[in-house]
Design an enzyme around this catalytic site. Structure first.
Site, PDB file in Angstrom:
ATOM      1  CD  GLN A   1      -3.074  -0.710   0.088  1.00 18.81           C
ATOM      2  OE1 GLN A   1      -3.103   0.366  -0.489  1.00 18.81           O
ATOM      3  NE2 GLN A   1      -3.952  -1.674  -0.176  1.00 18.81           N
TER       4      GLN A   1
ATOM      5  CB  CYS B   1      -7.444 -10.165  -0.670  1.00 18.77           C
ATOM      6  SG  CYS B   1      -6.400  -9.446  -1.951  1.00 18.77           S
TER       7      CYS B   1
ATOM      8  CB  SER C   1       1.099  -5.566  -4.936  1.00 21.59           C
ATOM      9  OG  SER C   1       0.078  -6.037  -5.792  1.00 21.59           O
TER      10      SER C   1
END
Length: 341
Positions: A153, A290, A170
């Site tokens: 994040q 998720c 990510s």
């Protein structure tokens, strides 16, 4: 990514087309390192979950300890191996007494050069709270441990913590393609090689189009990541939320960041809000994306000792590189409409 699709060959192949693909892959790897300001190694992965599996499954540490507010993907990787759970305070910050107990209790073992691998999110995916990574690193390194920081994040938005031994990234969290990420590693010596690609630390052909897309997205990240003027309507919503009897979770946090807001609406469950916002054309989550499909109470809010009723009424709204002020204003408008009904 278009360039990557034109380079059809396997980067591990020795022929001319393979060497061309390898050159593009290594160039992208260096671009990722420069954009993140990382001086160590970069292992390219399919995303944050695989990076977490590599970091903990192959670390040269005897034990594992992970904070209770970590992402489900990280917990699912370490829980079955009996990792120690590190408590957090009511403001979402890691409890230093708890982390000290975890690292001190981990006794050295002759076959492992490090006592414990400690996992800590840089910025929490549900609340937006930022951890004091410098203080955590000092405690971990002082007890011969490794620090794994989940930067999913924060990468592209904030600087990667220099004191991390490993950092998880990510691509889709900063506008890159889905299905690609990286494990940043201070030095390969802290991991067991498992054979295959990525200098023997990861199996599977690299996703060249995805890696090129990740590098381009990182290079395109601005500073700040989102102009403060775009998020300005949220300041008024915060006051309206308090006045209506809701809970503005950033008020409770030790170090709230701007791109994720957790908000509890009065008298409407989080699951009902998710559906109502969806009907209005707005995507929000209850908990992390998720795990939100289960509509279960957030383990993060439970760890922070948020009242069960408040936790049940909390949604997460996140704002990205392509968010417009009009979209933020529309979110605030719909939130107030629902809260006043």
């Amino acid at each position: 990514m278009e360039e990557g699709f034109s380079l059809w060959a396997n980067p591990s192949s020795p022929h001319a087309e393979g060497r061309k693909a390898r050159a593009a892959l290594e160039d992208a790897r260096e671009r990722v390192k420069r954009a993140l300001g990382w001086e160590g190694e970069v292992i390219l992965t399919s995303g944050a979950s695989e990076a977490a599996a590599l970091a903990f499954g192959e670390s040269q540490a005897m034990y594992e300890a992970v904070s209770k507010v970590e992402h489900d993907a990280l917990w699912s990787e370490v829980e079955y191996r009996g990792a120690s759970a590190i408590e957090v305070a009511i403001d979402g910050s890691i409890d230093f007494t708890s982390i000290e107990k975890a690292v001190v209790a981990a006794e050295p073992y002759i076959d492992f050069p490090y006592t414990v691998a400690v996992g800590a999110q840089h910025i929490n995916s549900e609340t937006g709270n930022r951890q004091d990574i410098g203080s955590i690193a000092s405690l971990v390194h002082g007890n011969d441990g490794l620090l794994v920081v989940d930067c999913s994040q924060s990468a592209g938005k904030f600087a990667i913590p220099k004191l991390a031994d490993m950092a998880i990234v990510s691509a889709h969290k900063f506008g890159g393609p889905i299905g690609v990420g990286a494990l940043l590693v201070r030095d390969f010596s802290i991991l067991h090689p498992r054979g295959g690609q990525e200098r023997g630390y990861r199996r599977g052909t690299e996703n060249l189009p995805g890696v090129l897309g990740m590098a381009a997205a990182l290079e395109a990240c601005g500073e700040p990541y989102v102009d403060p003027g775009i998020l300005e309507p949220l300041d008024q919503l915060a006051q309206e939320c308090r006045d209506l009897g809701g809970t503005w979770l950033p008020d409770r946090l030790s170090d709230p960041t701007p791109y994720i807001r957790a908000i509890a609406m009065p008298k409407m469950s989080g699951s009902a809000q998710v559906m109502r916002f969806d009907m209005a054309g707005i995507s929000v989550s209850q908990g992390s994306a998720c795990s939100s499909g289960t509509m279960k109470t957030s383990h993060v809010l439970q760890a922070m000792q948020v009242e069960p009723d408040v936790a049940d009424r909390t949604i997460r709204a996140s704002f990205g590189w392509n968010t417009t002020r009009e979209e933020v204003e529309r979110f605030c408008e719909v939130w107030l409409e629902l809260a006043k009904q």
